[in-house]
Design a protein around this motif. Structure first.
Motif, PDB file in Angstrom:
ATOM      1  N   ALA A  45       0.814  -1.216   0.000  1.00  0.00           N
ATOM      2  CA  ALA A  45       0.000   0.000   0.000  1.00  0.00           C
ATOM      3  C   ALA A  45       0.850   1.269   0.000  1.00  0.00           C
ATOM      4  O   ALA A  45       0.302   2.367  -0.066  1.00  0.00           O
ATOM      5  CB  ALA A  45      -0.926   0.009   1.214  1.00  0.00           C
ATOM      6  N   ASP A  46       2.158   1.128   0.056  1.00  0.00           N
ATOM      7  CA  ASP A  46       3.078   2.273   0.060  1.00  0.00           C
ATOM      8  C   ASP A  46       2.698   3.272  -1.039  1.00  0.00           C
ATOM      9  O   ASP A  46       2.513   2.895  -2.196  1.00  0.00           O
ATOM     10  CB  ASP A  46       4.508   1.771  -0.162  1.00  0.00           C
ATOM     11  N   ILE A  68      -0.610  -3.525   3.435  1.00  0.00           N
ATOM     12  CA  ILE A  68       0.654  -3.312   4.118  1.00  0.00           C
ATOM     13  C   ILE A  68       1.562  -4.529   3.938  1.00  0.00           C
ATOM     14  O   ILE A  68       1.247  -5.629   4.377  1.00  0.00           O
ATOM     15  CB  ILE A  68       0.429  -3.067   5.625  1.00  0.00           C
ATOM     16  N   GLY A  69       2.690  -4.342   3.253  1.00  0.00           N
ATOM     17  CA  GLY A  69       3.675  -5.409   3.101  1.00  0.00           C
ATOM     18  C   GLY A  69       3.411  -6.414   2.007  1.00  0.00           C
ATOM     19  O   GLY A  69       4.073  -7.436   1.937  1.00  0.00           O
ATOM     20  N   ASN A  70       2.420  -6.144   1.128  1.00  0.00           N
ATOM     21  CA  ASN A  70       2.030  -7.083   0.061  1.00  0.00           C
ATOM     22  C   ASN A  70       1.935  -8.521   0.592  1.00  0.00           C
ATOM     23  O   ASN A  70       2.545  -9.451   0.064  1.00  0.00           O
ATOM     24  CB  ASN A  70       2.985  -7.015  -1.151  1.00  0.00           C
ATOM     25  N   LEU A  71       1.142  -8.683   1.661  1.00  0.00           N
ATOM     26  CA  LEU A  71       1.012  -9.975   2.328  1.00  0.00           C
ATOM     27  C   LEU A  71      -0.244 -10.713   1.877  1.00  0.00           C
ATOM     28  O   LEU A  71      -1.266 -10.106   1.577  1.00  0.00           O
ATOM     29  CB  LEU A  71       0.975  -9.790   3.846  1.00  0.00           C
ATOM     30  N   ILE A  72      -0.139 -12.046   1.850  1.00  0.00           N
ATOM     31  CA  ILE A  72      -1.275 -12.902   1.531  1.00  0.00           C
ATOM     32  C   ILE A  72      -1.376 -13.970   2.611  1.00  0.00           C
ATOM     33  O   ILE A  72      -0.550 -14.900   2.632  1.00  0.00           O
ATOM     34  CB  ILE A  72      -1.128 -13.597   0.153  1.00  0.00           C
ATOM     35  N   PRO A  73      -2.308 -13.852   3.534  1.00  0.00           N
ATOM     36  CA  PRO A  73      -2.444 -14.892   4.559  1.00  0.00           C
ATOM     37  C   PRO A  73      -2.720 -16.245   3.914  1.00  0.00           C
ATOM     38  O   PRO A  73      -3.419 -16.333   2.900  1.00  0.00           O
ATOM     39  CB  PRO A  73      -3.649 -14.422   5.376  1.00  0.00           C
ATOM     40  N   ALA A  74      -2.150 -17.301   4.487  1.00  0.00           N
ATOM     41  CA  ALA A  74      -2.452 -18.647   4.011  1.00  0.00           C
ATOM     42  C   ALA A  74      -3.955 -18.875   4.112  1.00  0.00           C
ATOM     43  O   ALA A  74      -4.623 -18.312   4.984  1.00  0.00           O
ATOM     44  CB  ALA A  74      -1.692 -19.683   4.833  1.00  0.00           C
ATOM     45  N   CYS A 106      10.652  -0.687   2.407  1.00  0.00           N
ATOM     46  CA  CYS A 106       9.281  -1.011   2.810  1.00  0.00           C
ATOM     47  C   CYS A 106       9.102  -0.843   4.320  1.00  0.00           C
ATOM     48  O   CYS A 106       9.805  -1.474   5.114  1.00  0.00           O
ATOM     49  CB  CYS A 106       8.947  -2.444   2.405  1.00  0.00           C
ATOM     50  N   GLY A 107       8.163  -0.017   4.719  1.00  0.00           N
ATOM     51  CA  GLY A 107       7.903   0.212   6.132  1.00  0.00           C
ATOM     52  C   GLY A 107       7.456  -1.044   6.852  1.00  0.00           C
ATOM     53  O   GLY A 107       7.777  -1.247   8.033  1.00  0.00           O
TER      54      GLY A 107
END
Length: 213
Positions: A45-46, A68-74, A106-107
């Protein structure tokens, strides 16, 4: 606060008078036909990251998911917006490719490496648990006296790779890959230089587009 709104409104006016007229037919076509994006682009989202600009994509070509952090939860963990977007893009829109794109400075990765810096942000702290394995591997592969910048680069890369592992646990993704209808790639974008590095394999690592490792 009002000056920020005025700045946004000025941008809308420039879009309507300078940008839209040059691409009016593209926008009219996009509005009159169902969207058929070829790619799901998962990015941070930066505010410095612009997926359409980086890839020079037109309206309707990429379906963008940012967090935030380009994360994809399993799959099955933290079911919500991210899981819904993935399922929608793969099962309904039939995207043919998924990009998971991390980036320099990346924050989220800074917060991952220094958990105490986000203790006052409980939602962020909880969200970053989706990247714990990336931190563990990045630190395990480190060497004595290496710089913080080297560790930051490694955890950014490891995070993208681990998020792809999470992505593969989603039933819609696993099924589409099994049918040969979907591919996935891992990217890291360097904000300061414009360089994009894409994971090739364990031997080559992340290779700059148009260049060599």
């Amino acid at each position: 606060m009002q000056d920020v709104l005025e700045q946004l409104k000025a941008g809308i006016r420039r879009f309507q008078t300078e940008v839209y007229p040059e691409q009016a037919e593209v926008y009219r076509k996009a509005a009159s036909e169902p969207q058929e994006p070829h790619t799901l682009f998962i990015a941070c989202a930066d505010s410095r990251i612009d997926p359409e600009l980086i890839t020079q994509s037109k309206p309707g070509e990429i379906f963008v998911l940012r967090n935030i952090g380009n994360l994809i939860p399993a799959y099955g963990e933290m079911m919500g917006g991210v899981s819904a977007v993935v399922e929608y893009a793969v099962s309904l829109l039939k995207v043919r490719h998924i990009v998971v794109c991390g980036h320099a400075d990346c924050g989220a990765m800074k917060g991952l490496l220094a958990p105490e810096s986000v203790t006052s942000l409980p939602a962020v702290s909880n969200w970053l648990k989706n990247a714990t394995a990336a931190r563990s591997v990045a630190e395990a592969l480190g060497e004595k006296h290496e710089s913080a910048a080297v560790l930051m680069r490694r955890v950014t890369e490891q995070n993208v790779l681990f998020q792809i592992q999470h992505l593969r646990t989603h039933p819609s993704v696993a099924a589409a890959i099994a049918r040969g209808e979907l591919t996935i790639s891992a990217w890291v974008y360097e904000i300061g230089t414009g360089e994009v590095r894409i994971w090739e394999d364990d031997e080559k690592g992340f290779v700059p587009v148009g260049g060599t490792a």
